[in-house]
Design an enzyme around this catalytic site. Sequence first.
Site: not given
Length: 192
Positions: A92, A122, A149, A172, A187
């Site tokens: 999308n 970084h 989204g 993550t 989670r």
Amino acid sequence: MSSVPEPADDRTQRERMLAGDWYVSDEELGEAQHRALVLADRYHRAWLADAPEARGLLAELLGGVGAETEVRPPLSVDYGSHVVLGERTFVNYHLTAADVAMITIGDDCQIGPNVQLLTPIHPPEPGPRRDKLERAEPIIIGDNVWLGGGATVLPGVTIGENSVIGASAVVTRDVPANVVAVGNPARVIREL
């Protein structure tokens, strides 16, 4: 572990980047990024005009586009060539694919609007960060995954097949196959 590259490293910045090592963007990489910006803009304009060349421009921009895959612009990439989309995948509006490392999206995936796939890393140390050092880790999205989204997927993450990532989740770490994951950090809340 220091984030400063080895002093005897005589590889180009591009070679370091592709190896997942610390590098600094240079003219060669800047030209590749500019090429991607131009192709993404041309794709966007051709798509809006329903021009037949839109699909060819997308194929020229990306590292691979499977059959029956649809990508609604605008599409933002660093290089484009490090993004591979499987067959029958739907992307999308407003995908940001920071493809310093490979981003692989499987077959039959649903990518919601405003999704971010971010491979760059970084250094946390202020000096190397000021020196513009960066490296990246790949992202792998399995077959039949739905990214809601606004979801954000961070460097080095793999999402297993059939899984659903809730809207605005920040992924993550790896997500196994056949689960629903939501939140920040994402989670697993249930199996499918």
